[in-house]
Design a protein around this motif. Sequence first.
Motif, PDB file in Angstrom:
ATOM      1  N   ARG A 171       0.828  -1.201   0.000  1.00 49.30           N
ATOM      2  CA  ARG A 171       0.000   0.000   0.000  1.00 49.30           C
ATOM      3  C   ARG A 171       0.871   1.264   0.000  1.00 49.30           C
ATOM      4  NH1 ARG A 171      -5.335  -0.619   1.213  1.00 49.30           N
ATOM      5  NH2 ARG A 171      -6.003  -2.727   1.808  1.00 49.30           N
ATOM      6  N   PHE A 172       0.265   2.347  -0.459  1.00 51.31           N
ATOM      7  CA  PHE A 172       0.980   3.618  -0.516  1.00 51.31           C
ATOM      8  C   PHE A 172       1.459   4.052   0.870  1.00 51.31           C
ATOM      9  CE2 PHE A 172       1.149   8.247  -0.313  1.00 51.31           C
ATOM     10  CZ  PHE A 172       2.009   8.531  -1.368  1.00 51.31           C
ATOM     11  N   TYR A 191       3.986   9.932  -4.688  1.00 53.87           N
ATOM     12  CA  TYR A 191       2.770   9.615  -5.451  1.00 53.87           C
ATOM     13  C   TYR A 191       2.999   9.859  -6.945  1.00 53.87           C
ATOM     14  CZ  TYR A 191      -2.054   9.570  -7.046  1.00 53.87           C
ATOM     15  OH  TYR A 191      -3.203   9.278  -7.718  1.00 53.87           O
ATOM     16  N   LEU A 245       5.211   7.091  -8.403  1.00 56.52           N
ATOM     17  CA  LEU A 245       4.477   5.836  -8.538  1.00 56.52           C
ATOM     18  C   LEU A 245       3.510   5.885  -9.714  1.00 56.52           C
ATOM     19  CD1 LEU A 245       3.739   5.087  -4.778  1.00 56.52           C
ATOM     20  CD2 LEU A 245       5.425   3.938  -6.237  1.00 56.52           C
ATOM     21  N   GLN A 246       2.848   7.019  -9.884  1.00 59.29           N
ATOM     22  CA  GLN A 246       1.906   7.158 -10.994  1.00 59.29           C
ATOM     23  C   GLN A 246       2.634   7.072 -12.336  1.00 59.29           C
ATOM     24  OE1 GLN A 246      -0.806   6.450  -9.106  1.00 59.29           O
ATOM     25  NE2 GLN A 246      -1.829   7.595 -10.728  1.00 59.29           N
ATOM     26  N   VAL A 278       3.465   3.452 -12.962  1.00 56.02           N
ATOM     27  CA  VAL A 278       2.255   2.720 -13.356  1.00 56.02           C
ATOM     28  C   VAL A 278       1.914   3.017 -14.809  1.00 56.02           C
ATOM     29  CG1 VAL A 278      -0.237   2.523 -12.997  1.00 56.02           C
ATOM     30  CG2 VAL A 278       1.306   2.531 -11.032  1.00 56.02           C
ATOM     31  N   TYR A 289      -1.194  -1.080 -10.437  1.00 58.20           N
ATOM     32  CA  TYR A 289      -1.957  -0.673  -9.255  1.00 58.20           C
ATOM     33  C   TYR A 289      -3.243  -1.468  -9.193  1.00 58.20           C
ATOM     34  CZ  TYR A 289      -4.409   2.135  -5.821  1.00 58.20           C
ATOM     35  OH  TYR A 289      -5.091   2.549  -4.699  1.00 58.20           O
ATOM     36  N   GLU A 290      -3.421  -2.210  -8.088  1.00 60.49           N
ATOM     37  CA  GLU A 290      -4.625  -3.008  -7.880  1.00 60.49           C
ATOM     38  C   GLU A 290      -5.616  -2.173  -7.082  1.00 60.49           C
ATOM     39  OE1 GLU A 290      -3.599  -6.708  -6.090  1.00 60.49           O
ATOM     40  OE2 GLU A 290      -2.099  -7.209  -7.619  1.00 60.49           O
ATOM     41  N   ALA A 291      -6.559  -1.569  -7.780  1.00 59.12           N
ATOM     42  CA  ALA A 291      -7.478  -0.623  -7.151  1.00 59.12           C
ATOM     43  C   ALA A 291      -8.337  -1.269  -6.063  1.00 59.12           C
ATOM     44  CB  ALA A 291      -8.374   0.004  -8.216  1.00 59.12           C
ATOM     45  N   GLY A 313      -5.951  -1.511  -3.281  1.00 60.82           N
ATOM     46  CA  GLY A 313      -5.162  -0.308  -3.029  1.00 60.82           C
ATOM     47  C   GLY A 313      -3.685  -0.594  -2.907  1.00 60.82           C
ATOM     48  N   CYS A 314      -3.181  -1.532  -3.743  1.00 60.26           N
ATOM     49  CA  CYS A 314      -1.791  -1.977  -3.627  1.00 60.26           C
ATOM     50  C   CYS A 314      -1.037  -1.823  -4.948  1.00 60.26           C
ATOM     51  CB  CYS A 314      -1.731  -3.444  -3.201  1.00 60.26           C
ATOM     52  SG  CYS A 314      -2.283  -3.745  -1.515  1.00 60.26           S
ATOM     53  N   TYR A 315       0.266  -1.616  -4.821  1.00 61.29           N
ATOM     54  CA  TYR A 315       1.167  -1.594  -5.970  1.00 61.29           C
ATOM     55  C   TYR A 315       1.905  -2.924  -6.067  1.00 61.29           C
ATOM     56  CZ  TYR A 315       0.478   3.464  -6.074  1.00 61.29           C
ATOM     57  OH  TYR A 315      -0.066   4.724  -6.152  1.00 61.29           O
TER      58      TYR A 315
END
Length: 268
Positions: free
Chosen positions: A28-29, A44, A47-48, A51, A58-60, A63-65
């Motif tokens: 998680r973030f 952030y 990470l974006q 992605v 990113y698994e929405a 909420g995990c990378y």
Amino acid sequence: MAAGSSDGTVAKALEALDLVAAFGRPVRFSDLLEHSPYPKATLYRLLQTLVSQGMLAYEADRGCYTMGIRLVRLAHVAWAQSSLAPIARPHLDRLSSEVGETVHLAQLDHAQVLYVDKRNAREPVHMYSQAGKVGPAYCTGVGKVMLAYLPDAQLPALLAQQSWHRFTDNTLTTPDALQAELATIRARGFAFDAEEHEPGIICVALPILSSRGGVLGALSVTSTTSRTSLDALEGLVPVISDIARTIAQEAETWRFPEEGAHPIRKKA
């Protein structure tokens, strides 16, 4: 180079990627932020970007990378082109079959050891090493034997990056102690891990050297104090040496990349 330059941005993005990888699981973030040197907004943004470029996913729903598919593809290409593993695979199989103990193939990753392949013993033993995992150089057999054969000019910088954490009572925890050990290793041609990284785990390791003496990697046979000894492992040096030499010769044919070289086949 000043922060905000292209190199600085790339370096920060790679550090963020390393941070995600270090968790070894979807993360998680909030966990990343806790361990990141960057402010919330900067992390952030990095990470974006990763992605959007497919280096992370990113698994929405959770909420995990996690590692991205593009990174996986690049890793496979790197493994095939810049790793000894594809060349060494049949020789590791042969060594594993002959000795019946755990076999490791490793390369230096800056100041650490990267385990690029592994064969388990007939009676597998739980230990730290796994293919793809990074470990310390100063207290592992493969790490010490590679350090021992590096050019003298390269060694101080790598020693300065060691953690010198005491894992066991046998761990060497100072540069002076390690340098004395490296001199012994170079004189005899192989290294031991005498329970220096994990209690009860011992190994003998030999370097894989190019025809010019460059360090391509290392090969080890690992066991436990409950079923063998360092003297018994030393008896395997001739067969390990033969296989290390064969891997090196085949790597030369492939033109395995030493510093500044490119992994292309020689023309006939």
